[in-house]
Enzyme design. Structure first.
Site, mmCIF file in Angstrom:
data_model
loop_
_atom_site.group_PDB
_atom_site.id
_atom_site.type_symbol
_atom_site.label_atom_id
_atom_site.label_comp_id
_atom_site.label_asym_id
_atom_site.label_seq_id
_atom_site.Cartn_x
_atom_site.Cartn_y
_atom_site.Cartn_z
ATOM 1 N N TRP A 171 0.819 -1.213 0.000
ATOM 2 C CA TRP A 171 0.000 0.000 0.000
ATOM 3 C C TRP A 171 0.849 1.257 0.000
ATOM 4 C CZ3 TRP A 171 -4.404 -0.811 -1.946
ATOM 5 C CH2 TRP A 171 -5.141 -1.965 -1.661
ATOM 6 N N ASP A 209 -1.216 6.244 6.770
ATOM 7 C CA ASP A 209 -2.315 5.414 6.266
ATOM 8 C C ASP A 209 -2.554 4.345 7.333
ATOM 9 O OD1 ASP A 209 -4.012 3.580 5.131
ATOM 10 O OD2 ASP A 209 -2.786 3.200 3.347
ATOM 11 N N LYS A 242 -12.037 -2.062 6.796
ATOM 12 C CA LYS A 242 -11.190 -3.074 7.437
ATOM 13 C C LYS A 242 -11.642 -3.272 8.881
ATOM 14 C CE LYS A 242 -9.040 -2.840 3.592
ATOM 15 N NZ LYS A 242 -7.715 -2.382 3.261
HETATM 16 C C1 LIG Z 1 -7.294 -1.693 2.008
HETATM 17 C C2 LIG Z 1 -6.195 -0.708 2.124
HETATM 18 C C3 LIG Z 1 -6.081 0.360 1.225
HETATM 19 C C4 LIG Z 1 -7.002 0.539 0.038
HETATM 20 O O1 LIG Z 1 -8.287 0.838 0.443
HETATM 21 P P1 LIG Z 1 -9.434 1.257 -0.600
HETATM 22 O O2 LIG Z 1 -10.491 1.823 0.281
HETATM 23 O O3 LIG Z 1 -9.826 0.014 -1.316
HETATM 24 O O4 LIG Z 1 -8.864 2.258 -1.525
HETATM 25 C C5 LIG Z 1 -5.047 1.247 1.424
HETATM 26 N N1 LIG Z 1 -4.187 1.116 2.444
HETATM 27 C C6 LIG Z 1 -4.269 0.098 3.331
HETATM 28 C C7 LIG Z 1 -3.272 0.002 4.438
HETATM 29 C C8 LIG Z 1 -5.272 -0.842 3.193
HETATM 30 O O5 LIG Z 1 -5.358 -1.863 4.074
#
Ligand SMILES: *Cc1c(COP(=O)(O)O)cnc(C)c1O
Length: 378
Positions: A118, A188, A212
């Site tokens: 990511w 993030d 998540k």
């Molecule tokens: C799932 C995830 C993303 C992407 O998320 P989307 O909402 O599908 O864009 C980005 N960073 C991390 C750490 C993730 O677990």
């Protein structure tokens, strides 16, 4: 898989069909929250309409938005000089919004700490807006760990320093934020958001998609300091502007009304049922520890852990079987016990067990027992 819409299926039958869902996201939600949503889907208490039918400018949604923010502020102890934004576009849109607002037109580089898939994707988008300096890259080691502060190669000044607190695909997690120096630290936190306390004041901006650990897909929570908002550029499309989104209280256009509502229920559940984020962190350590114990006691003979011990994720446990030919049998046997979505990401292979806040400990115990049985019988 075919989805059959059988109108005769009762609520109880639907309940009985529920499995232990270890999906990395969208992921398991707390059953009491799902049941509350189910009830309120016909009429939100006091509103006379479903949460799917109310205006985003209605008093009912005012109350939802207000309480969702207040609960989040309490759970994370968010300082008063930080704004909370409820946006759309997923975490991936933040890969772009961060550099569009904070790197575009700057002389300084943005420094990226790359600990997995990511973070790498985020850096790709940042390069469209300005200079990216890679402060650390775990790719050569196959992303099995996060760096110590001493390993970071940070320039004298950065527009911001960016990291991913938990790399969902590789299963590596920072135990505490990296030292960013004077630059705003951007995080993030998508896959470990609300899994434990976070020092928000040590960050300039922290964001997470909800699907998540904090709700349904389609909602992204951004926590940003006033100081960082002041630094944001002016030459930004309205919908992509943190400053404008903050000024309009996340209602520049129609926000994800349903997503914010579910997020509100999750924050209540975390506070009232889980007992806050310290308790959530203990639960996460205990649950992931059940699986790591199996990996450790095995010593790599049968199961091979992906992440280095000190950086193991408490949300996503990644491992593989030494005998890859047994993988299909392992998945099939797990499914028979209602243990599903344990396959690893295609880029890493093996298995990934995601045990977010809403995964009951019984599910992880059942998986632990299955792993021990599977090993014994092979
Ligand atoms: C799932 C995830 C993303 C992407 O998320 P989307 O909402 O599908 O864009 C980005 N960073 C991390 C750490 C993730 O677990």
């Amino acid at each position: 898989m075919t989805l059959t819409l059988d109108r005769q299926t009762s609520t109880q039958q639907a309940l009985n069909q529920r499995v232990f869902n270890f999906s990395p996201g969208p992921a398991v939600l707390p059953l009491p929250v799902l049941q509350e949503i189910q009830r309120d889907l016909l009429a939100l208490p006091g509103a006379g309409s479903s949460v799917l039918e109310i205006s985003h400018r209605s008093p009912a949604f005012d109350a939802i938005l207000e309480e969702a923010e207040a609960n989040l502020r309490e759970l994370l102890a968010i300082p008063a000089d930080y704004r909370v934004l409820f946006l759309q576009g997923g975490a991936s849109l933040q890969f772009s919004m961060v550099p569009i607002n904070l790197l575009r037109g700057q002389d300084l580089p943005a420094s990226y700490i790359l600990t997995g898939s990511w973070g790498r994707k985020a850096a790709v988008e940042a390069r469209r807006e300005g200079r990216v300096h890679v402060a650390w890259d775990g790719k050569a080691d196959n992303f099995v760990r996060v760096p110590d502060d001493g390993e970071l190669d940070l320039p004298p000044a950065s527009a911001y320093v960016y990291y991913t607190s938990n790399e969902t695909i590789q299963g590596v997690q920072f135990r505490r934020p990296p030292a960013a120096g004077a630059a705003p630290l951007v995080c993030d936190a998508s896959s470990d958001f609300l899994s434990g306390p976070v020092d928000v004041s040590g960050h300039g901006l922290l964001y997470a998609c909800a699907q998540k650990n904090a709700g349904p897909a389609g909602l992204t929570v951004v926590i940003v300091s006033d100081q960082v908002l002041e630094r944001c550029g002016n030459d930004v499309h309205s919908m992509l502007s943190y400053r404008l989104q903050a000024e309009k209280g996340s209602r520049l256009n129609t926000p994800n009304v349903f997503g914010v509502y579910v997020f509100l229920l999750i924050t209540r559940w975390l506070r009232d049922e889980v007992g806050g984020l310290e308790a959530a962190a203990e639960r996460a350590a205990a649950k992931s520890g059940l699986i790591y114990d199996v990996l450790d006691r095995d010593g790599g003979e049968f199961f091979v852990s992906h992440a280095a011990r000190a950086c193991r994720s408490r949300m996503n446990v990644t491992f593989r079987l030494r005998r890859a030919d047994l993988e299909d049998a392992f998945v099939a046997g797990a499914a028979e016990l209602d243990l599903v979505s344990i396959k690893g990401h295609r880029s890493v292979g093996g298995f990934r067990v995601s045990a977010y806040n809403a995964m009951p400990v019984e599910g992880v115990e059942r998986l632990r027992d299955y792993m021990l049985d599977f090993r014994a019988s092979h």
